[in-house]
Design a protein around this motif. Structure first.
Motif, short mmCIF file in Angstrom:
data_model
loop_
_atom_site.label_atom_id
_atom_site.label_comp_id
_atom_site.label_asym_id
_atom_site.label_seq_id
_atom_site.Cartn_x
_atom_site.Cartn_y
_atom_site.Cartn_z
N ARG A 216 3.31 1.92 1.09
CA ARG A 216 2.14 0.80 0.96
C ARG A 216 0.82 1.26 1.57
NH1 ARG A 216 4.01 -5.88 0.49
NH2 ARG A 216 5.18 -5.09 -0.80
N CYS A 217 -0.67 0.78 1.24
CA CYS A 217 -1.54 1.40 1.95
C CYS A 217 -2.10 0.66 3.01
CB CYS A 217 -2.37 1.15 1.09
SG CYS A 217 -4.32 1.69 1.67
N CYS B 228 -12.11 3.46 1.47
CA CYS B 228 -11.19 3.60 0.61
C CYS B 228 -11.16 5.19 -0.62
CB CYS B 228 -10.57 3.46 -0.61
SG CYS B 228 -9.24 3.47 -1.32
N LYS C 183 -2.12 8.28 -4.18
CA LYS C 183 -1.93 8.06 -2.94
C LYS C 183 -1.01 7.16 -3.02
CE LYS C 183 -0.25 9.67 2.23
NZ LYS C 183 -0.93 10.31 3.00
N TYR C 184 -1.66 6.04 -2.84
CA TYR C 184 -0.38 5.24 -2.83
C TYR C 184 -0.38 3.85 -4.27
CZ TYR C 184 -1.06 5.44 2.32
OH TYR C 184 -1.10 6.16 2.91
N GLU D 155 -6.73 8.64 -1.43
CA GLU D 155 -6.15 7.56 -1.02
C GLU D 155 -5.41 6.77 -2.23
OE1 GLU D 155 -5.40 6.70 1.78
OE2 GLU D 155 -5.82 8.86 1.85
N LYS D 156 -6.63 6.41 -3.44
CA LYS D 156 -6.27 5.63 -3.78
C LYS D 156 -4.79 6.16 -4.73
CE LYS D 156 -10.50 2.96 -5.56
NZ LYS D 156 -11.46 2.82 -6.61
N CYS E 108 -4.48 -1.79 -4.94
CA CYS E 108 -5.79 -1.37 -4.98
C CYS E 108 -6.40 -3.11 -5.98
CB CYS E 108 -5.97 -0.76 -5.76
SG CYS E 108 -5.76 1.18 -4.99
N SER F 19 -4.33 0.59 4.89
CA SER F 19 -5.45 -0.18 4.87
C SER F 19 -5.64 -1.36 4.40
CB SER F 19 -6.70 1.21 4.38
OG SER F 19 -6.69 2.30 5.47
N TYR F 20 -5.35 -1.51 3.43
CA TYR F 20 -4.69 -2.77 2.40
C TYR F 20 -5.33 -4.04 2.91
CZ TYR F 20 -3.51 -6.12 -0.80
OH TYR F 20 -3.01 -7.70 -1.81
N CYS G 276 -7.45 -6.10 -3.04
CA CYS G 276 -7.95 -4.94 -1.98
C CYS G 276 -9.71 -4.84 -1.64
CB CYS G 276 -7.54 -3.56 -1.41
SG CYS G 276 -7.77 -2.92 -0.29
#
Length: 69
Positions: free
Chosen positions: A4-5, A57, A64-65, A61-62, A45, A7-8, A48
């Motif tokens: 999971r991200c 973001c 990737k997760y 990054e988007k 996303c 930074s979520y 988020c």
């Protein structure tokens, strides 16, 4: 499996209904603590607050997760 991200930050994280916040605030009700990775409110996303903010973001990054729920 993707992770999971880190930074979520979804709506549940900040509106007072985070399971950890409830467990801390109302121990008399028996809420259980969970890690952010275990949280059932994670929606990636789609909810988020950082998803459309390139300062926090980026597209890589988007990607990737993406799809990790």
């Amino acid at each position: 499996m993707k992770t999971r991200c880190p930074s979520y930050c979804g709506i549940t994280c900040v509106d007072g209904s985070c399971p950890n916040a409830l467990a801390n605030e109302y121990p008399e009700y028996g809420y259980e603590h969970c890690t952010c990775e275990e949280c059932g409110y994670y929606k990636g996303c789609s909810d988020c607050c950082f998803a459309n903010n390139p300062e926090y973001c980026t597209e890589p990054e988007k990607e990737k997760y993406k799809g990790v729920i």
